[in-house]
Motif scaffolding. Sequence first.
Motif, PDB file in Angstrom:
ATOM      1  N   CYS A   1      -2.652  -0.405   4.588  1.00 40.50           N
ATOM      2  CA  CYS A   1      -2.402   0.427   3.400  1.00 40.50           C
ATOM      3  C   CYS A   1      -1.071   0.065   2.745  1.00 40.50           C
ATOM      4  N   LEU A   2      -0.049  -0.147   3.543  1.00 42.41           N
ATOM      5  CA  LEU A   2       1.255  -0.537   3.000  1.00 42.41           C
ATOM      6  C   LEU A   2       1.171  -1.903   2.318  1.00 42.41           C
ATOM      7  N   MET A   3       0.404  -2.806   2.890  1.00 43.80           N
ATOM      8  CA  MET A   3       0.254  -4.133   2.289  1.00 43.80           C
ATOM      9  C   MET A   3      -0.516  -4.049   0.975  1.00 43.80           C
ATOM     10  N   VAL A   4      -1.504  -3.162   0.916  1.00 43.52           N
ATOM     11  CA  VAL A   4      -2.239  -2.965  -0.337  1.00 43.52           C
ATOM     12  C   VAL A   4      -1.293  -2.450  -1.414  1.00 43.52           C
ATOM     13  N   ASP A   5      -0.447  -1.492  -1.070  1.00 44.06           N
ATOM     14  CA  ASP A   5       0.517  -0.964  -2.043  1.00 44.06           C
ATOM     15  C   ASP A   5       1.413  -2.070  -2.586  1.00 44.06           C
ATOM     16  N   ASP A   6       1.783  -3.018  -1.734  1.00 44.25           N
ATOM     17  CA  ASP A   6       2.685  -4.088  -2.150  1.00 44.25           C
ATOM     18  C   ASP A   6       2.022  -5.082  -3.111  1.00 44.25           C
ATOM     19  N   THR A   7       0.706  -5.202  -3.045  1.00 47.55           N
ATOM     20  CA  THR A   7       0.016  -6.226  -3.849  1.00 47.55           C
ATOM     21  C   THR A   7      -0.787  -5.646  -5.006  1.00 47.55           C
ATOM     22  N   ALA A   8      -0.933  -4.324  -5.061  1.00 47.13           N
ATOM     23  CA  ALA A   8      -1.866  -3.701  -6.006  1.00 47.13           C
ATOM     24  C   ALA A   8      -1.432  -3.883  -7.461  1.00 47.13           C
ATOM     25  N   ARG A   9      -2.363  -4.366  -8.254  1.00 50.60           N
ATOM     26  CA  ARG A   9      -2.205  -4.510  -9.705  1.00 50.60           C
ATOM     27  C   ARG A   9      -3.494  -4.012 -10.356  1.00 50.60           C
ATOM     28  N   PRO A  10      -3.467  -3.664 -11.643  1.00 51.02           N
ATOM     29  CA  PRO A  10      -4.706  -3.191 -12.283  1.00 51.02           C
ATOM     30  C   PRO A  10      -5.848  -4.186 -12.081  1.00 51.02           C
ATOM     31  N   SER A  11      -6.992  -3.669 -11.645  1.00 55.17           N
ATOM     32  CA  SER A  11      -8.145  -4.521 -11.337  1.00 55.17           C
ATOM     33  C   SER A  11      -8.839  -5.000 -12.603  1.00 55.17           C
TER      34      SER A  11
ATOM     35  N   SER B   1      -5.796  -3.506  -7.315  1.00 55.20           N
ATOM     36  CA  SER B   1      -6.199  -4.415  -6.244  1.00 55.20           C
ATOM     37  C   SER B   1      -5.305  -5.642  -6.218  1.00 55.20           C
ATOM     38  N   GLY B   2      -5.415  -6.398  -5.132  1.00 51.61           N
ATOM     39  CA  GLY B   2      -4.664  -7.637  -5.001  1.00 51.61           C
ATOM     40  C   GLY B   2      -5.018  -8.326  -3.701  1.00 51.61           C
ATOM     41  N   ASP B   3      -4.934  -9.659  -3.686  1.00 52.61           N
ATOM     42  CA  ASP B   3      -5.203 -10.425  -2.472  1.00 52.61           C
ATOM     43  C   ASP B   3      -4.025 -10.286  -1.509  1.00 52.61           C
ATOM     44  N   LEU B   4      -4.351 -10.018  -0.249  1.00 51.62           N
ATOM     45  CA  LEU B   4      -3.314  -9.979   0.778  1.00 51.62           C
ATOM     46  C   LEU B   4      -2.886 -11.402   1.120  1.00 51.62           C
TER      47      LEU B   4
ATOM     48  N   VAL C   1     -11.537  12.248  -6.213  1.00 51.44           N
ATOM     49  CA  VAL C   1     -11.233  13.556  -6.806  1.00 51.44           C
ATOM     50  C   VAL C   1      -9.862  14.040  -6.340  1.00 51.44           C
ATOM     51  N   LYS C   2      -9.628  13.956  -5.036  1.00 48.65           N
ATOM     52  CA  LYS C   2      -8.333  14.342  -4.473  1.00 48.65           C
ATOM     53  C   LYS C   2      -7.893  13.295  -3.467  1.00 48.65           C
ATOM     54  N   GLY C   3      -6.581  13.036  -3.446  1.00 49.81           N
ATOM     55  CA  GLY C   3      -6.045  12.077  -2.490  1.00 49.81           C
ATOM     56  C   GLY C   3      -6.112  10.656  -3.014  1.00 49.81           C
ATOM     57  N   ALA C   4      -6.203   9.706  -2.125  1.00 54.29           N
ATOM     58  CA  ALA C   4      -6.275   8.284  -2.478  1.00 54.29           C
ATOM     59  C   ALA C   4      -7.245   7.602  -1.528  1.00 54.29           C
ATOM     60  N   LYS C   5      -7.770   6.479  -1.966  1.00 53.65           N
ATOM     61  CA  LYS C   5      -8.702   5.704  -1.152  1.00 53.65           C
ATOM     62  C   LYS C   5      -8.178   4.280  -1.031  1.00 53.65           C
ATOM     63  N   TYR C   6      -8.103   3.783   0.186  1.00 53.01           N
ATOM     64  CA  TYR C   6      -7.673   2.411   0.450  1.00 53.01           C
ATOM     65  C   TYR C   6      -8.784   1.683   1.191  1.00 53.01           C
ATOM     66  N   ILE C   7      -9.075   0.469   0.746  1.00 57.16           N
ATOM     67  CA  ILE C   7     -10.047  -0.378   1.435  1.00 57.16           C
ATOM     68  C   ILE C   7      -9.573  -1.827   1.396  1.00 57.16           C
ATOM     69  N   ILE C   8     -10.151  -2.634   2.281  1.00 53.14           N
ATOM     70  CA  ILE C   8     -10.029  -4.090   2.150  1.00 53.14           C
ATOM     71  C   ILE C   8     -11.437  -4.668   2.074  1.00 53.14           C
ATOM     72  N   THR C   9     -11.564  -5.768   1.350  1.00 53.30           N
ATOM     73  CA  THR C   9     -12.857  -6.426   1.185  1.00 53.30           C
ATOM     74  C   THR C   9     -12.695  -7.924   1.429  1.00 53.30           C
ATOM     75  N   LYS C  10     -13.662  -8.491   2.127  1.00 51.57           N
ATOM     76  CA  LYS C  10     -13.704  -9.932   2.338  1.00 51.57           C
ATOM     77  C   LYS C  10     -15.117 -10.401   2.023  1.00 51.57           C
TER      78      LYS C  10
END
Length: 222
Positions: free
Chosen positions: A56-66, A82-85, A205-214
């Motif tokens: 999740c922390l790594m996603v925050d560091d790379t996230a840009r508008p998808s 989103s962003g590539d790790l 609706v509430k909170g945040a959602k984090y995922i990784i995709t390969k």
Amino acid sequence: MSSTQTIPDQDALRRVGRQVRERLENDAGVYKIDTPMAELYAVGDFLSLAECERLCLMVDDTARPSSLHEIGYDSGFRTSYSGDLDPHDSFVKGIGRRIDDLLGLPSEIGEAIQGQRYLPGQQFKPHNDWFYTSENYWKDERQRGGQRSWTTMAFLNDVEEGGETHFTHIGIKIEPKPGVLLIWNNALPDGTPNEDTMHAGTPVVKGAKYIITKWYRTRKWK
């Protein structure tokens, strides 16, 4: 003209589909979701809670508008960040290897792991992961590794409300649970694209959602 000549990568999709299907269905830790419409699997606790938190922390560091090929963020079709790790990070490489090993696929046909974050109101409208070969972007994607075969997606956190993965044709919604890995074949057993893999990231609706995709291709990903 035969279908194998008219559908790009059909033979490879059929071969890779069979290879992964046989491996997953002989793995006691893999659950097959009961539907005749798609090859859809899940693995519980594929990632530990500590691994999820770190990702999740790594996603925050790379996230840009998808964006999505020619469709920009402003269209409202895909409003996550989103962003590539970093593919050279040893932790990320280790996660990627575990997914490769689970599916029994060589790492070179796998794309970089992408992280995605959805905040309240953000979503990804119904879409397929395979490439539409009639579109302009296919010329580039064909050179970059060809058609997408399998998708793997891991949930990284609990979401207070919303954010399900909705397979709209199949009619099932999967609630985010940290550590769970979803896996599906984007093609039918004959190697043709499976329209019934249409899916959406429903609005948070509430909170945040984090995922990784390969995603995996049919040839070496460039």
